[in-house]
Write a protein that holds these residues in place. Structure first.
Motif, PDB file in Angstrom:
ATOM      1  N   ALA A   1       0.867  -1.176   0.000  1.00  0.00           N
ATOM      2  CA  ALA A   1       0.000   0.000   0.000  1.00  0.00           C
ATOM      3  C   ALA A   1       0.904   1.226   0.000  1.00  0.00           C
ATOM      4  O   ALA A   1       1.369   1.677   1.043  1.00  0.00           O
ATOM      5  CB  ALA A   1      -0.919  -0.008   1.218  1.00  0.00           C
ATOM      6  N   GLN A   2       1.184   1.722  -1.197  1.00  0.00           N
ATOM      7  CA  GLN A   2       2.084   2.866  -1.327  1.00  0.00           C
ATOM      8  C   GLN A   2       1.565   3.807  -2.396  1.00  0.00           C
ATOM      9  O   GLN A   2       0.710   3.462  -3.208  1.00  0.00           O
ATOM     10  CB  GLN A   2       3.503   2.406  -1.671  1.00  0.00           C
ATOM     11  N   ASN A   3       2.096   5.027  -2.362  1.00  0.00           N
ATOM     12  CA  ASN A   3       1.825   5.999  -3.413  1.00  0.00           C
ATOM     13  C   ASN A   3       3.042   6.896  -3.529  1.00  0.00           C
ATOM     14  O   ASN A   3       4.126   6.546  -3.027  1.00  0.00           O
ATOM     15  CB  ASN A   3       0.532   6.780  -3.121  1.00  0.00           C
ATOM     16  N   THR A   4       2.902   8.035  -4.180  1.00  0.00           N
ATOM     17  CA  THR A   4       4.058   8.905  -4.376  1.00  0.00           C
ATOM     18  C   THR A   4       4.502   9.585  -3.087  1.00  0.00           C
ATOM     19  O   THR A   4       5.583  10.173  -3.037  1.00  0.00           O
ATOM     20  CB  THR A   4       3.761   9.983  -5.442  1.00  0.00           C
ATOM     21  N   LEU A   5       3.687   9.495  -2.048  1.00  0.00           N
ATOM     22  CA  LEU A   5       4.024  10.094  -0.749  1.00  0.00           C
ATOM     23  C   LEU A   5       4.761   9.126   0.171  1.00  0.00           C
ATOM     24  O   LEU A   5       5.418   9.554   1.121  1.00  0.00           O
ATOM     25  CB  LEU A   5       2.759  10.598  -0.055  1.00  0.00           C
ATOM     26  N   GLY A   6       4.619   7.831  -0.070  1.00  0.00           N
ATOM     27  CA  GLY A   6       5.304   6.881   0.789  1.00  0.00           C
ATOM     28  C   GLY A   6       4.596   5.548   0.877  1.00  0.00           C
ATOM     29  O   GLY A   6       3.622   5.281   0.168  1.00  0.00           O
ATOM     30  N   VAL A   7       5.106   4.713   1.780  1.00  0.00           N
ATOM     31  CA  VAL A   7       4.579   3.368   1.985  1.00  0.00           C
ATOM     32  C   VAL A   7       3.754   3.346   3.262  1.00  0.00           C
ATOM     33  O   VAL A   7       4.216   3.760   4.324  1.00  0.00           O
ATOM     34  CB  VAL A   7       5.723   2.344   2.084  1.00  0.00           C
ATOM     35  N   ASP A   8       2.519   2.832   3.154  1.00  0.00           N
ATOM     36  CA  ASP A   8       1.635   2.756   4.312  1.00  0.00           C
ATOM     37  C   ASP A   8       1.644   1.366   4.938  1.00  0.00           C
ATOM     38  O   ASP A   8       1.629   1.228   6.159  1.00  0.00           O
ATOM     39  CB  ASP A   8       0.208   3.126   3.908  1.00  0.00           C
ATOM     40  N   ALA A   9       1.676   0.320   4.122  1.00  0.00           N
ATOM     41  CA  ALA A   9       1.642  -1.044   4.648  1.00  0.00           C
ATOM     42  C   ALA A   9       2.166  -2.018   3.600  1.00  0.00           C
ATOM     43  O   ALA A   9       2.109  -1.743   2.399  1.00  0.00           O
ATOM     44  CB  ALA A   9       0.214  -1.431   5.049  1.00  0.00           C
ATOM     45  N   ILE A  10       2.692  -3.144   4.082  1.00  0.00           N
ATOM     46  CA  ILE A  10       3.214  -4.195   3.210  1.00  0.00           C
ATOM     47  C   ILE A  10       2.645  -5.534   3.668  1.00  0.00           C
ATOM     48  O   ILE A  10       2.672  -5.856   4.856  1.00  0.00           O
ATOM     49  CB  ILE A  10       4.753  -4.265   3.263  1.00  0.00           C
ATOM     50  N   TYR A  11       2.116  -6.307   2.723  1.00  0.00           N
ATOM     51  CA  TYR A  11       1.667  -7.666   3.008  1.00  0.00           C
ATOM     52  C   TYR A  11       2.467  -8.617   2.131  1.00  0.00           C
ATOM     53  O   TYR A  11       2.365  -8.573   0.906  1.00  0.00           O
ATOM     54  CB  TYR A  11       0.174  -7.843   2.734  1.00  0.00           C
TER      55      TYR A  11
END
Length: 275
Positions: A44-54
């Motif tokens: 779960a990422q976008n140009t602002l950063g990473v929110d979560a990784i599964y």
């Protein structure tokens, strides 16, 4: 009928499309190679950063690999985000007997600075996957992790590339110089010669996915039968254009432009859709 050239990316996702699997597939398409993908991690990422990784179960990643190779064996393979030791062990075991060119983009840290790989895994990648690689494409921070010394200049980059090839076992290494001050010079070492790739710096924050895209071009060109040096030359030109002709999308570090090479002679900006 001409034989279709194929390439496989094994990596994590980027739902906003600038990096990871999505960037690789766009790049394969632009290089006229049939692209396939095996997902390792859902990010779960976008140009602002990473929110979560599964991280997907290793057994399921392996099933994806068998699904591809049992049907359409790729001409070349690249790996991006390989997040855990267990993934690396499985991939090393799977790829060790495959006669395909293999490109490693050692994705360890996102452009935003967020860690994408567990700390122990960073040390393991050099012993398990790098020896299988046709080309390894680290940036300066990634190369420092692989060789365990500081890289401050071109001589250090040359030394690092030699260590990755002569000591860690890769056929070739490209140490990308974007993090160094002054000219952006990438250094390729292929066990026999050094090759240098220079490009003017483009003042832009829109560089999300540059490593993924650069390594994907190299993978595509190796799949076509190009030499390592020629594949890297094409990759350097492609990514330089992709950075220069910015899309300007996203609220953070936006993506590169995968069709930037088509925009020669146009303003360094892509216009929005016409009403």
């Amino acid at each position: 009928m001409n034989q279709i050239t194929t390439a496989l990316t094994i990596a994590g996702t980027d739902p906003t499309g600038g990096a990871g699997i999505q960037a690789d597939l766009k790049t394969f398409q632009e290089r006229e190679v049939y692209g396939m993908s095996v997902v390792t991690s859902i990010v779960a990422q976008n140009t602002l950063g990473v929110d979560a990784i599964y991280n997907l179960p290793v057994s399921f990643i392996e099933k994806q690999l068998h699904a591809v190779f049992n049907d359409i064996e790729p001409d070349a393979v690249k790996t991006g985000m390989i997040a855990t030791i267990e993934m690396m062990e499985m991939l090393a075991d799977f790829l060790k007997d495959k006669s395909v060119d293999y490109v490693i983009d050692p994705v360890m840290v996102a452009k935003s600075g967020h860690a994408l790989m567990e700390e122990p895994s960073r040390k393991v990648i050099r012993d398990m996957l790098v020896p299988l690689a046709t080309v390894v494409t680290p940036n300066i921070p990634e190369a420092e992790i692989l060789v365990d010394f500081k890289i401050d200049n071109i001589d250090d980059a040359k030394r690092a590339a030699k260590v990755i090839v002569n000591e860690l076992g890769a056929k070739a290494a490209v140490v990308k110089g974007g993090h160094l001050s002054g000219e952006a010079i990438d250094v390729l070492y292929d066990k026999q010669d050094f090759h240098y790739y220079k490009s003017a710096r483009t003042e832009t924050k829109h560089t999300h996915g540059t490593g993924c895209t650069f390594s994907a071009v190299i993978t595509a060109e190796l799949a076509k039968g190009k030499s390592i040096a020629k594949a890297v030359t094409i990759g350097k030109k492609f990514i330089t254009d992709a950075i220069q002709y910015s899309l300007g999308v996203g609220k953070g570090n936006g993506p590169t432009n995968h069709w930037g090479y088509r925009l020669k002679g146009l303003p360094n900006q892509v216009k929005g859709r016409e009403e």
